[in-house]
Design an enzyme around this catalytic site. Structure first.
Site, PDB file in Angstrom:
ATOM      1  CD  GLU A  95      21.768  34.353  55.033  1.00 29.68           C
ATOM      2  OE1 GLU A  95      21.165  35.412  55.292  1.00 29.68           O
ATOM      3  OE2 GLU A  95      21.380  33.232  55.429  1.00 29.68           O
ATOM      4  CE  LYS A 113      20.012  31.400  58.401  1.00 30.76           C
ATOM      5  NZ  LYS A 113      19.496  32.074  57.195  1.00 30.76           N
ATOM      6  CB  CYS A 140      20.975  35.603  58.496  1.00 31.49           C
ATOM      7  SG  CYS A 140      19.775  36.900  58.080  1.00 31.49           S
TER       8      CYS A 140
HETATM    9  N1  LIG Z   1      18.440  35.079  55.822  1.00 32.03           N
HETATM   10  C1  LIG Z   1      17.817  35.100  56.961  1.00 32.03           C
HETATM   11  O1  LIG Z   1      18.042  34.303  57.835  1.00 32.03           O
HETATM   12  C2  LIG Z   1      16.826  36.213  57.107  1.00 32.03           C
HETATM   13  C3  LIG Z   1      16.415  36.443  58.534  1.00 32.03           C
HETATM   14  C4  LIG Z   1      15.377  37.499  58.647  1.00 32.03           C
HETATM   15  O2  LIG Z   1      15.094  38.227  57.708  1.00 32.03           O
HETATM   16  C5  LIG Z   1      14.706  37.643  59.924  1.00 32.03           C
HETATM   17  O3  LIG Z   1      13.769  38.451  59.995  1.00 32.03           O
HETATM   18  O4  LIG Z   1      15.072  36.964  60.893  1.00 32.03           O
END
Ligand SMILES: NC(=O)CCC(=O)C(=O)O
Length: 311
Positions: A54, A140, A182
């Site tokens: 990411e 996303k 993510c």
């Molecule tokens: N970049 C993100 O989306 C981080 C996601 C994350 O750390 C989580 O705990 O969920």
């Protein structure tokens, strides 16, 4: 008792997948050059699917998104406006790999003629074919907005807009995979829809942090794998304690029985695993969840209205 029939095999032939746990800094041009050299290294292992993390071309943080954002313009002469787009396409083509290009901040101007409408920013993942063609664009869907007092507060939605489509990509020689980013990994419905629509793998460029990473990163990778009996790859940036956001690292690949096949530590690394369709079929034969679902008791989330990119 309801049964869902997924075409078999979901993975037509074994394929090596590499996660490049990249160290990036504030210089976008240097980040792109560094990514190109690491994608070359990943391809030299025999990997035919290569994944970047990411926000691989910038530091990760809401303050940084606008200044690093690019408008995605595929046609020349747009190299200067979309340097990451063109660099990723070249990396895929020069190494003849499917490249899941982590994510980059995207600037999108509405096509409507409305001077008052502000441009939108997205956290966007681009996937390219081995000939350098853009196969898919994933924005996303679930923005990373959390607040754990005394530990971490992050609000992507202060700057970013959410995407609204699942991204399933057909790779002709191998089969279908899903790309999400993510925080999207925390939403099992997304993974379930992808699995029921025939994916052999879920691939998440990500950047967990030092609070949630140790607790949830591997757990979520294994959970999505065991729920759906497929491969899961999570690809993080390397940790940089001098940066504003401290990434957890630990890029990994999990198999359909939830075994972690490979896992990086926090430093820059390339982890490679071979994905094999037989392991998916064995997991599904041994524990036949597909034929045991009770859609007479609860709904099938893969049916009904689902926004899916391209399919
Ligand atoms: N970049 C993100 O989306 C981080 C996601 C994350 O750390 C989580 O705990 O969920």
């Amino acid at each position: 008792m309801a049964s869902s029939t997924t075409p078999s095999p979901v993975l037509k032939q074994p394929v090596k997948l590499a996660c490049v746990q990249l160290a990036s800094g504030p210089d976008k041009t240097a980040n792109l050059q560094h990514a190109a050299s690491k994608v070359r290294d990943a391809a030299s292992t025999g990997a035919k699917i290569v994944v970047l993390p990411e926000c691989f071309n910038s530091p990760y943080g809401t303050d940084h998104f606008p200044s690093y954002a690019e408008t995605l313009l595929p046609s020349p002469p747009s190299q200067s406006q979309s340097p990451s787009f063109h660099a990723l396409s070249a990396m895929a083509r020069e190494n003849a790999v499917y490249l899941i290009g982590g994510s980059i901040p995207e600037l999108h101007h509405s096509e409507e003629e409305d001077d008052n409408k502000k441009p939108s920013y997205y956290n966007t993942s681009l996937t390219f074919s081995p000939t350098g063609e853009l196969l898919a664009t994933h924005r996303k869907i679930h923005l990373f907005d959390i607040s754990i007092p005394g530990k971490i507060t992050f609000r992507e939605s202060d700057v970013l807009s959410p995407g609204n489509k699942l991204t399933l990509i057909d790779l002709p020689e191998y089969g279908r995979l899903a790309v999400a980013i993510c925080y999207d990994v925390r939403f099992p419905e997304l993974a379930t829809v992808a699995a029921r629509r025939g994916c052999f793998a879920l691939v998440y460029p990500g950047a967990f942090n030092l609070t949630t990473g140790p607790l949830h990163w591997k757990l979520l990778g294994q959970a999505r794998a065991v729920d759906n009996q497929l491969y899961v790859a999570l690809c993080s940036p390397a940790r940089d304690m001098g940066a504003g956001y401290h990434a957890w690292g630990h890029s990994l690949v999990v198999d359909p029985m939830a075994q972690v096949l490979v896992e990086a530590e926090e430093k820059e690394a390339i982890v490679v695993a071979e994905l094999d369709g037989d392991r998916i079929e064995e997991a599904r034969k041994g524990i036949p969840l597909r034929d045991q679902r009770r859609f007479d008791v609860y709904p099938d989330v893969s049916q009904g209205k689902v926004n899916v990119e391209g399919l």
